[in-house]
Design a protein around this motif. Structure first.
Motif, PDB file in Angstrom:
ATOM      1  N   THR A  36       0.857  -1.187   0.000  1.00 39.30           N
ATOM      2  CA  THR A  36       0.000   0.000   0.000  1.00 39.30           C
ATOM      3  C   THR A  36       0.893   1.237   0.000  1.00 39.30           C
ATOM      4  O   THR A  36       2.023   1.204   0.494  1.00 39.30           O
ATOM      5  CB  THR A  36      -0.924   0.035   1.228  1.00 39.30           C
ATOM      6  OG1 THR A  36      -0.128  -0.035   2.420  1.00 39.30           O
ATOM      7  CG2 THR A  36      -1.900  -1.123   1.211  1.00 39.30           C
ATOM      8  N   THR A  43       0.914   5.334   1.015  1.00 35.93           N
ATOM      9  CA  THR A  43       0.286   6.471   1.685  1.00 35.93           C
ATOM     10  C   THR A  43       1.109   7.721   1.400  1.00 35.93           C
ATOM     11  O   THR A  43       2.241   7.640   0.905  1.00 35.93           O
ATOM     12  CB  THR A  43       0.191   6.238   3.202  1.00 35.93           C
ATOM     13  OG1 THR A  43       1.514   6.103   3.742  1.00 35.93           O
ATOM     14  CG2 THR A  43      -0.599   4.966   3.504  1.00 35.93           C
ATOM     15  N   SER A  44       0.562   8.883   1.721  1.00 34.77           N
ATOM     16  CA  SER A  44       1.271  10.128   1.417  1.00 34.77           C
ATOM     17  C   SER A  44       1.167  11.114   2.563  1.00 34.77           C
ATOM     18  O   SER A  44       0.205  11.101   3.337  1.00 34.77           O
ATOM     19  CB  SER A  44       0.708  10.759   0.140  1.00 34.77           C
ATOM     20  OG  SER A  44      -0.667  11.073   0.307  1.00 34.77           O
ATOM     21  N   THR A  45       2.194  11.947   2.665  1.00 35.27           N
ATOM     22  CA  THR A  45       2.225  13.063   3.616  1.00 35.27           C
ATOM     23  C   THR A  45       2.544  14.326   2.825  1.00 35.27           C
ATOM     24  O   THR A  45       3.544  14.365   2.090  1.00 35.27           O
ATOM     25  CB  THR A  45       3.291  12.844   4.699  1.00 35.27           C
ATOM     26  OG1 THR A  45       3.047  11.601   5.360  1.00 35.27           O
ATOM     27  CG2 THR A  45       3.263  13.964   5.721  1.00 35.27           C
ATOM     28  N   SER A  70      -0.285   5.132  -5.778  1.00 37.57           N
ATOM     29  CA  SER A  70      -1.056   6.258  -5.278  1.00 37.57           C
ATOM     30  C   SER A  70      -1.134   7.308  -6.380  1.00 37.57           C
ATOM     31  O   SER A  70      -0.214   7.427  -7.203  1.00 37.57           O
ATOM     32  CB  SER A  70      -0.396   6.849  -4.028  1.00 37.57           C
ATOM     33  OG  SER A  70      -1.140   7.942  -3.530  1.00 37.57           O
TER      34      SER A  70
END
Length: 282
Positions: free
Chosen positions: A171, A173-175, A258
């Motif tokens: 997976t 995810t992003s910041t 993503s």
């Protein structure tokens, strides 16, 4: 015949065989009432075996056999192929067979496999096989084999723990901060010795743009573009991970992705619109 039961005569009527070396028996009864009894004193395993009584009635011979054995509890319960640390290794989506054996005793013990306090298999022979298909959720699960007998104050048991290997479940995810966008590639994987490959940047329709080297920890830091070029980092970012374990399709490299999309139209969309306007102008 090799499997024929050999019997030793203990008595004829109430008369004990004078050649008999066994001394802890007695014969008594009453022929008038048709009774004849064999009594074995201080019964031990030496007296285990098959006993046969033969008697005659007018026109017939009657035979009765008795299997007489000393009661003994089960011993030596073992889970086959368990390591010294009681670990058994397996692979996701592969069928596993767990075999538990015991010196069953007399009467026979009941063998039971239990997983998460639920009985999943049982039987009363000297071994019990439990078969099931492994999933990643079985990792570090415990499974216990028990041998139950009325001659035991508590059941015999052995517990094993499953160590399941499986390919990465990836997976992304992003910041987002004012200066950059950080993508985090997260892999659920066993064994946890795995490799991150270069990230792939693609357009919305999976058209390849570039490959980008990320960090060894699976992060990709994208500096935000200057004003007027906000869309140049838009697109799909794909992370690829491998631990050498293949999935059901035989692939050893697994991906997660993503989508990064800033406000406004992407360069790809703008280009398509410009091309359409030029073409229609002709």
């Amino acid at each position: 015949m090799p499997n024929e039961t050999i019997l030793i005569a203990y008595s004829e009527g109430l008369q004990i065989n004078p050649n008999l070396t066994i001394t802890n028996i007695a014969i008594y009864g009453n022929f008038t009432r048709g009774m004849c009894h064999l009594q074995i004193k201080n019964f031990s395993t030496a007296n285990d075996g098959i006993y046969q009584c033969t008697y005659f009635r007018p026109g017939s011979i009657n035979i009765q056999r008795y299997n007489v054995f000393s009661k003994k509890p089960p011993t030596d319960l073992t889970i086959v192929n368990a390591s010294e640390k009681n670990i058994i290794f397996g692979k996701e989506e592969v069928r596993m067979g767990l075999k538990c054996t015991v010196k069953t005793g007399v009467p026979a013990a009941t063998l039971v496999w239990r997983k998460q306090d639920l009985t999943v298999s049982n039987g009363s022979r000297g071994s019990l096989l439990y078969q099931f298909t492994l999933t990643r959720f079985d990792h570090i699960q415990s499974i216990t084999c028990y041998a139950f007998s009325d001659l035991l104050t508590s059941p015999l048991s052995q517990t094993i723990y499953l160590d399941i290997q499986y390919p990465p479940d990836v997976t992304v995810t992003s910041t987002i901060s004012e200066q950059n966008i950080t993508l985090h590639c997260v892999a659920d994987v066993r064994p946890d010795n795995y490799t991150f490959y270069d990230w792939e940047h693609k357009l919305e329709f999976n058209e390849h743009i570039r490959r980008i080297r990320g960090t060894q920890k699976g992060e990709l830091i994208i500096n935000k573009s200057q004003k007027g070029q906000e869309n140049e980092n838009d697109g799909i970012y794909m992370c690829t991970v491998s631990n050498g374990i293949s999935n059901l399709k035989g692939k050893t490299k697994q991906e997660g992705q993503s989508v990064i999309m800033s406000q406004g139209k992407s360069r790809y969309t703008q280009y398509k619109m410009e091309c359409s306007e030029i073409c229609s102008g002709y």
